[in-house]
Structure formats: C-alpha cells, structure tokens
Write a protein that holds these residues in place. Sequence first.
Motif, PDB file in Angstrom:
ATOM      1  N   ALA B  25       0.834  -1.208   0.000  1.00 17.72           N
ATOM      2  CA  ALA B  25       0.000   0.000   0.000  1.00 17.72           C
ATOM      3  C   ALA B  25       0.864   1.251   0.000  1.00 17.72           C
ATOM      4  O   ALA B  25       0.598   2.205  -0.741  1.00 17.72           O
ATOM      5  CB  ALA B  25      -0.929  -0.022   1.212  1.00 17.72           C
ATOM      6  N   THR B  28       2.519   1.831  -3.361  1.00 19.34           N
ATOM      7  CA  THR B  28       1.562   2.364  -4.339  1.00 19.34           C
ATOM      8  C   THR B  28       1.266   3.827  -4.056  1.00 19.34           C
ATOM      9  O   THR B  28       1.187   4.638  -4.981  1.00 19.34           O
ATOM     10  CB  THR B  28       0.261   1.555  -4.287  1.00 19.34           C
ATOM     11  OG1 THR B  28       0.576   0.170  -4.379  1.00 19.34           O
ATOM     12  CG2 THR B  28      -0.658   1.925  -5.420  1.00 19.34           C
ATOM     13  N   ALA B  29       1.121   4.174  -2.764  1.00 23.96           N
ATOM     14  CA  ALA B  29       0.783   5.554  -2.417  1.00 23.96           C
ATOM     15  C   ALA B  29       1.943   6.494  -2.751  1.00 23.96           C
ATOM     16  O   ALA B  29       1.734   7.596  -3.238  1.00 23.96           O
ATOM     17  CB  ALA B  29       0.428   5.646  -0.939  1.00 23.96           C
ATOM     18  N   SER B  31       4.274   6.064  -5.071  1.00 24.30           N
ATOM     19  CA  SER B  31       4.338   6.173  -6.532  1.00 24.30           C
ATOM     20  C   SER B  31       5.655   6.767  -7.009  1.00 24.30           C
ATOM     21  O   SER B  31       5.674   7.736  -7.749  1.00 24.30           O
ATOM     22  CB  SER B  31       3.185   7.024  -7.072  1.00 24.30           C
ATOM     23  OG  SER B  31       2.002   6.298  -7.019  1.00 24.30           O
ATOM     24  N   ILE B  63       7.055 -14.226 -13.971  1.00 23.22           N
ATOM     25  CA  ILE B  63       5.969 -13.245 -13.994  1.00 23.22           C
ATOM     26  C   ILE B  63       6.446 -11.927 -14.592  1.00 23.22           C
ATOM     27  O   ILE B  63       5.780 -11.329 -15.431  1.00 23.22           O
ATOM     28  CB  ILE B  63       5.450 -12.998 -12.570  1.00 23.22           C
ATOM     29  CG1 ILE B  63       4.924 -14.304 -11.978  1.00 23.22           C
ATOM     30  CG2 ILE B  63       4.365 -11.940 -12.556  1.00 23.22           C
ATOM     31  CD1 ILE B  63       4.696 -14.229 -10.486  1.00 23.22           C
ATOM     32  N   ASP B 104       8.163   3.479 -14.166  1.00 21.96           N
ATOM     33  CA  ASP B 104       7.331   3.602 -12.960  1.00 21.96           C
ATOM     34  C   ASP B 104       6.499   2.346 -12.738  1.00 21.96           C
ATOM     35  O   ASP B 104       6.500   1.749 -11.669  1.00 21.96           O
ATOM     36  CB  ASP B 104       6.381   4.804 -13.102  1.00 21.96           C
ATOM     37  CG  ASP B 104       7.046   6.100 -12.688  1.00 21.96           C
ATOM     38  OD1 ASP B 104       7.992   6.034 -11.886  1.00 21.96           O
ATOM     39  OD2 ASP B 104       6.621   7.160 -13.165  1.00 21.96           O
ATOM     40  N   MET B 105       5.760   1.960 -13.791  1.00 19.83           N
ATOM     41  CA  MET B 105       4.852   0.825 -13.668  1.00 19.83           C
ATOM     42  C   MET B 105       5.631  -0.473 -13.471  1.00 19.83           C
ATOM     43  O   MET B 105       5.252  -1.319 -12.666  1.00 19.83           O
ATOM     44  CB  MET B 105       3.975   0.716 -14.926  1.00 19.83           C
ATOM     45  CG  MET B 105       2.881   1.753 -14.971  1.00 19.83           C
ATOM     46  SD  MET B 105       1.729   1.549 -13.595  1.00 19.83           S
ATOM     47  CE  MET B 105       0.518   2.786 -13.965  1.00 19.83           C
ATOM     48  N   ARG B 108       6.971  -0.576  -9.912  1.00 20.45           N
ATOM     49  CA  ARG B 108       5.931  -0.753  -8.905  1.00 20.45           C
ATOM     50  C   ARG B 108       5.414  -2.193  -8.909  1.00 20.45           C
ATOM     51  O   ARG B 108       5.223  -2.803  -7.853  1.00 20.45           O
ATOM     52  CB  ARG B 108       4.785   0.221  -9.183  1.00 20.45           C
ATOM     53  CG  ARG B 108       3.913   0.396  -7.978  1.00 20.45           C
ATOM     54  CD  ARG B 108       2.920   1.489  -8.198  1.00 20.45           C
ATOM     55  NE  ARG B 108       1.876   1.047  -9.099  1.00 20.45           N
ATOM     56  CZ  ARG B 108       0.937   1.854  -9.565  1.00 20.45           C
ATOM     57  NH1 ARG B 108       0.955   3.133  -9.252  1.00 20.45           N
ATOM     58  NH2 ARG B 108       0.000   1.404 -10.366  1.00 20.45           N
ATOM     59  N   THR B 109       5.211  -2.752 -10.115  1.00 21.36           N
ATOM     60  CA  THR B 109       4.749  -4.139 -10.180  1.00 21.36           C
ATOM     61  C   THR B 109       5.807  -5.086  -9.628  1.00 21.36           C
ATOM     62  O   THR B 109       5.478  -6.082  -8.970  1.00 21.36           O
ATOM     63  CB  THR B 109       4.381  -4.496 -11.627  1.00 21.36           C
ATOM     64  OG1 THR B 109       3.434  -3.555 -12.088  1.00 21.36           O
ATOM     65  CG2 THR B 109       3.786  -5.886 -11.717  1.00 21.36           C
ATOM     66  N   TYR B 112       5.521  -5.026  -5.935  1.00 24.85           N
ATOM     67  CA  TYR B 112       4.296  -5.713  -5.523  1.00 24.85           C
ATOM     68  C   TYR B 112       4.473  -7.236  -5.610  1.00 24.85           C
ATOM     69  O   TYR B 112       4.169  -7.977  -4.673  1.00 24.85           O
ATOM     70  CB  TYR B 112       3.199  -5.199  -6.452  1.00 24.85           C
ATOM     71  CG  TYR B 112       1.851  -5.824  -6.317  1.00 24.85           C
ATOM     72  CD1 TYR B 112       1.021  -5.476  -5.272  1.00 24.85           C
ATOM     73  CD2 TYR B 112       1.410  -6.736  -7.264  1.00 24.85           C
ATOM     74  CE1 TYR B 112      -0.231  -6.039  -5.168  1.00 24.85           C
ATOM     75  CE2 TYR B 112       0.163  -7.299  -7.166  1.00 24.85           C
ATOM     76  CZ  TYR B 112      -0.656  -6.954  -6.121  1.00 24.85           C
ATOM     77  OH  TYR B 112      -1.878  -7.522  -6.015  1.00 24.85           O
ATOM     78  N   VAL B 113       5.023  -7.704  -6.735  1.00 27.70           N
ATOM     79  CA  VAL B 113       5.218  -9.150  -6.921  1.00 27.70           C
ATOM     80  C   VAL B 113       6.211  -9.692  -5.893  1.00 27.70           C
ATOM     81  O   VAL B 113       5.968 -10.736  -5.270  1.00 27.70           O
ATOM     82  CB  VAL B 113       5.697  -9.425  -8.364  1.00 27.70           C
ATOM     83  CG1 VAL B 113       6.212 -10.853  -8.493  1.00 27.70           C
ATOM     84  CG2 VAL B 113       4.570  -9.200  -9.351  1.00 27.70           C
ATOM     85  N   PHE B 116       4.660  -9.897  -2.236  1.00 27.10           N
ATOM     86  CA  PHE B 116       3.691 -10.963  -1.967  1.00 27.10           C
ATOM     87  C   PHE B 116       4.284 -12.347  -2.184  1.00 27.10           C
ATOM     88  O   PHE B 116       3.900 -13.301  -1.501  1.00 27.10           O
ATOM     89  CB  PHE B 116       2.415 -10.747  -2.778  1.00 27.10           C
ATOM     90  CG  PHE B 116       1.545  -9.687  -2.168  1.00 27.10           C
ATOM     91  CD1 PHE B 116       0.858  -9.945  -0.996  1.00 27.10           C
ATOM     92  CD2 PHE B 116       1.456  -8.431  -2.729  1.00 27.10           C
ATOM     93  CE1 PHE B 116       0.078  -8.973  -0.404  1.00 27.10           C
ATOM     94  CE2 PHE B 116       0.680  -7.448  -2.146  1.00 27.10           C
ATOM     95  CZ  PHE B 116      -0.004  -7.716  -0.974  1.00 27.10           C
ATOM     96  N   LEU B 117       5.230 -12.467  -3.128  1.00 27.50           N
ATOM     97  CA  LEU B 117       5.879 -13.776  -3.283  1.00 27.50           C
ATOM     98  C   LEU B 117       6.704 -14.094  -2.048  1.00 27.50           C
ATOM     99  O   LEU B 117       6.718 -15.236  -1.575  1.00 27.50           O
ATOM    100  CB  LEU B 117       6.769 -13.803  -4.526  1.00 27.50           C
ATOM    101  CG  LEU B 117       6.071 -14.084  -5.851  1.00 27.50           C
ATOM    102  CD1 LEU B 117       7.099 -14.192  -6.965  1.00 27.50           C
ATOM    103  CD2 LEU B 117       5.237 -15.348  -5.788  1.00 27.50           C
ATOM    104  N   PHE B 119       6.071 -13.149   0.929  1.00 28.66           N
ATOM    105  CA  PHE B 119       5.109 -13.582   1.954  1.00 28.66           C
ATOM    106  C   PHE B 119       4.686 -15.023   1.719  1.00 28.66           C
ATOM    107  O   PHE B 119       4.760 -15.868   2.617  1.00 28.66           O
ATOM    108  CB  PHE B 119       3.890 -12.658   1.956  1.00 28.66           C
ATOM    109  CG  PHE B 119       2.734 -13.208   2.748  1.00 28.66           C
ATOM    110  CD1 PHE B 119       2.785 -13.251   4.124  1.00 28.66           C
ATOM    111  CD2 PHE B 119       1.612 -13.711   2.102  1.00 28.66           C
ATOM    112  CE1 PHE B 119       1.738 -13.780   4.854  1.00 28.66           C
ATOM    113  CE2 PHE B 119       0.562 -14.244   2.826  1.00 28.66           C
ATOM    114  CZ  PHE B 119       0.629 -14.279   4.205  1.00 28.66           C
ATOM    115  N   SER B 120       4.254 -15.346   0.480  1.00 34.46           N
ATOM    116  CA  SER B 120       3.669 -16.677   0.268  1.00 34.46           C
ATOM    117  C   SER B 120       4.740 -17.764   0.318  1.00 34.46           C
ATOM    118  O   SER B 120       4.432 -18.904   0.653  1.00 34.46           O
ATOM    119  CB  SER B 120       2.913 -16.730  -1.057  1.00 34.46           C
ATOM    120  OG  SER B 120       3.800 -16.720  -2.139  1.00 34.46           O
TER     121      SER B 120
END
Lengths: 273, 273
Positions: B25, B28-29, B31, B63, B104-105, B108-109, B112-113, B116-117, B119-120
């Motif tokens: 979060a 993303t905020a 940016s 990914i 940027d994108m 950011r991705t 994010y990836v 969470f990876l 974490f999992s």
Amino acid sequence: MSQQSRTLPAPGQAAVRNRRLLEILGAVSIAATFIFLVLTQPADITNGLAGGSTLVALGGFLLGAILLIIGVLPTLPTSTLVLIPVALVLNIALGQIMGSTGLPFYFDAIGTVLIAVLAGPAAGAATGALSSVVWSFINPTVLPFAAGAALIGFLAGLAARYGLFRRFYLAPVAGFVTGILAGVVSAPIAAFVFGGTSGVGTGAIVSAFRAMGDTLLAAITKQALISDPMDKAIVFAVVAILAYALPRRTTLQFAFVRRFNVLAGKKREAPDA
Amino acid sequence: MPARLNPPAAPNPLTALAAAVAAAAITTAVSSWAVSLAVALACAMLAVRSGVAGRLAPAAAVILAPFWLSLLVMHGLFFPEGRTVLADWGAARVTAEGLGFALDMGARTAAYVMVFLLFSFTVRVPDLVAVMAARRVPPQFGYVLASTLTLAPAISRKLARIRQAQESRGLVLGGGPLRRLAAARLQMVPLVLSLIEDAGERAQALDARGFNGSRTRTSYRDVPDTAAQRAFRAVALLLAAAAVALRLSGQWPELPGFPLQGFAMLWPGGVPG
C-alpha cells in the motif's frame, strides 16, 4: 420456551441477513469502484502514475471480492465447498493441458464456470474471487483481477439458471456476453494497477490502439473486447461439453442443477450397460 | 504468553501479512520508481536471508520478464501523451514520458510481486489457516486455501496417470487441431469426473466430522504471537492507512519523479522538438 437451549444454535434470520448484506455490499463496492474509475480516468493517467486511481481500484475491487467471499462461503453446502479447491486446480491444470496442445487459448476460468453451472451464481462468484486469492500465492499479479473473476462466475451461474446451458449453441453466446462484461471490468485494473497487459500478444494489440492515439484505458478496453469474448465463449462451450460428458448421477447430485433443470433433461437414464 | 521470553524464529503469519500489505500500500501511495525498486531490492535481500531466494527468483522472473518486455514495447514505442520525443520512426515514437511511465509501472509491479511472493514463500500455510480461523474468518476459507495448495501436485500426478492410461489405449497426442481437441477431451473428461467423485467422498467425510457446524473450534495448533508483533502490526497498518489517506486526499508532498531533464541531456544529439 426453554431459557438455555443445549442444542447447536441454528444460523438465525439475523445471520442470514448479515450475509446477504455482505454480498450486496461486495457487489456495490465493485460496481462503485468501476464507475468511479471510468468517470475520473482521463486526467489521471496522462500525468504519470495514477497513484490515487490505483489505490481506489485495488482497494474497491479487493474489498468487494473479500466481502463476497465472506458472505457466500459459509452459506455453501459442503458438497459444493469441496468442489471449489478442485475448480481452482482445474483452472490451472486444464490450462496446462491446453498449453500442451499448442492452441492459443488460456482457459483459466473453466473450473470457475463449471462450479457456477453445477452450483449457481453465488458459488460461481465466490469461486472466481477465491481463485484469484489462492492463485496469488503463486502469481500475485492475478489478485487485483478478483472482481472480474467473480463477475465471470456470477454471470455463468445466471446463464445456467436461465437455461442457457440447455441448448448447446447458447452456451458460447452466453460466454461471449460474459467476456464482454468481464473484459470491460478488468480493463481498469490492467490500466491503473499495471499500466498494461502482461502478454506480448495482447500488448501488441494495445500498442496498435495507442498508436492511433487512444488513452491507455480505452486501448486496453478495446484489446479486452477483442480477446475476452472469444476466450470466454470457448470456455463456456468446453464447460458445456464437460457437463454433458459427466454422468447424470453426478450432475444431479447438485440441488441447483435439479431445481433449475440446468442441463437438458434426456430422461433416458439407462442402467449401466 | 509463554513466547515472550523466547521469541519465535518465524514471525506470526499475521505479522508477515500485515507487513506485506503495508509495504504494497505504501509503495503504491508513494508512486516513485526509486522507492519501488528499493522495496523490491529489500524483498530480494530478505529472501536470500530466509533461504527462499532459489525458489523465489525463478517464480518472480517468470511473472516479471514478459510483463516488463510488454511494458517496454507498449509505452516505450507508443505513448501519445509524450512530449519529449527521443526518436521518431513514423508511427512509433520513443518519448521520455513513455519510458518514464514504463519504468514507474515496471518498478511498482516488481515491488508488488516481490513483496507478496516473499510472503507466500515464507509463510507456513497451516499456521496461516489456524490464525485466520481464530480470527473468525470463515473456516471454509482456510479449507479452500490449504486444500488447493496441497491438491495441485496430487492432481497433476492424476493427470499424468490418465494420460498414460489413454495412451496405452491408443491415444495419440499431436496431429491436427481437431485431433488435439479430441485428445484434450479424452484427458479432461476422466480427470474432471474422478475429481468430482473424490470431492463427493471428501464432503461426506467432512460432514461426518461436523465441518459445517457454526460453533467455535478448538485448534491443536498454537501459533505464537508477541506483544511486540501486535504493536508492529498496528503501526504498519496505521502507516499504510495514513499514506493511502494522504494520497487520496491529494495532499501528497510531491517527490522528485522521473528525472526527465537529466535523461534528456544524456540523450546523444539532444532532444528534437
């Protein structure tokens, strides 16, 4: 009127109302997020990162998907619930079979649509959302698309409810319409969260529309309108083939199939030859 | 609270989840590509320290590599909003804004990836399920999550067996598209049928053990939690909420974005237009 009942408390009217409320809130959250994104998009994406839109898209769609899961899951009978993990793995495994045939389709919703046909729109929506949540343990980029996946499951269940799977040629039509709606809902996620699509083929289509001067959201929406309806029409047809290939003894286990006469009823139930 | 003196080696799954959600979060905020890359890098270092880097690196690469390539083609060559043109080949124009957007994108991705990876790949799923059940998340959710993650390998084994059995009866993989479709059907139908049969048996087993009862359950699994971890979770989620609120209210202090001017000066021959 005994004061303290020693039996298990049955889920009362209030619990049912709460769950219904959660389902409605989930659907409203998804719809409101979509409308907000479409209304506010033009100014946002051109000046670089759409930080605000991204947060709204992620938050609204994820909240909706989670509310749907929490609202629907406890209402499902165990026979449907145990099918959900099977459906999630089918989404992946049947994709692998398709990969080995070398045909250019993804088929990542077959399990979801199969559940929707056998167990109804609510189960379909929960399966779609859960599919994204669980799949995100392996590939986090599918998580934001949970709302779109839930919509596919819900619409497939509605199609089954109103008998579109009773005629074989109607199933792909229902899939085509579902694909249009699902594509339109998923496009803002691709645009605002990821800034594009991940496949090289879909990326080329987006690039073509961008070269003609479309905004990013418009380009991705048009790309989704090209890819998704085709994909979903095939998926619905495959699920219809599967559903009719299953023995009636299996499909008639499901109350939804019996109650709404989902599959065309050839009543010639021959004893096993 | 026996865990206070001997803090556990692995954090409570909720702590890891809160950290992952907060990191995603806040990234993303904020940016900013620099922050995103820093987060991704920090995740990579944590992965190396916790010994999952060997599994995480290929998963993330599968990914991210096609996604980055797609972004680069899409925005690097076609970005109609771009003003600073670096190269012009007819329909395709390389613009600094387009490259900046792709960076940027992409960054950011990646963050994010990776978050969470990480974490999992580090969370113990049985612990996560136990903790969620204790937090009144519907137990059905834990069942679906754990069941799917353990079912996947079993189903791919089953699929291999079905394929062998059909091949021994003369199934030929390959050939024209119609023959491939027929081959796929010969594998899918037995697979789906046997999965639904198995699920029916599991449903009876679960029902017999009172799975759908609405009472609170006792868990055999005691997942340690500490006051420090509870405080950390609260702080992380508060920080994330503050960052999101700041971004959504439009009061975000602008960070230096993509260094357009510097980039343009580096370009050999100056910037046309």
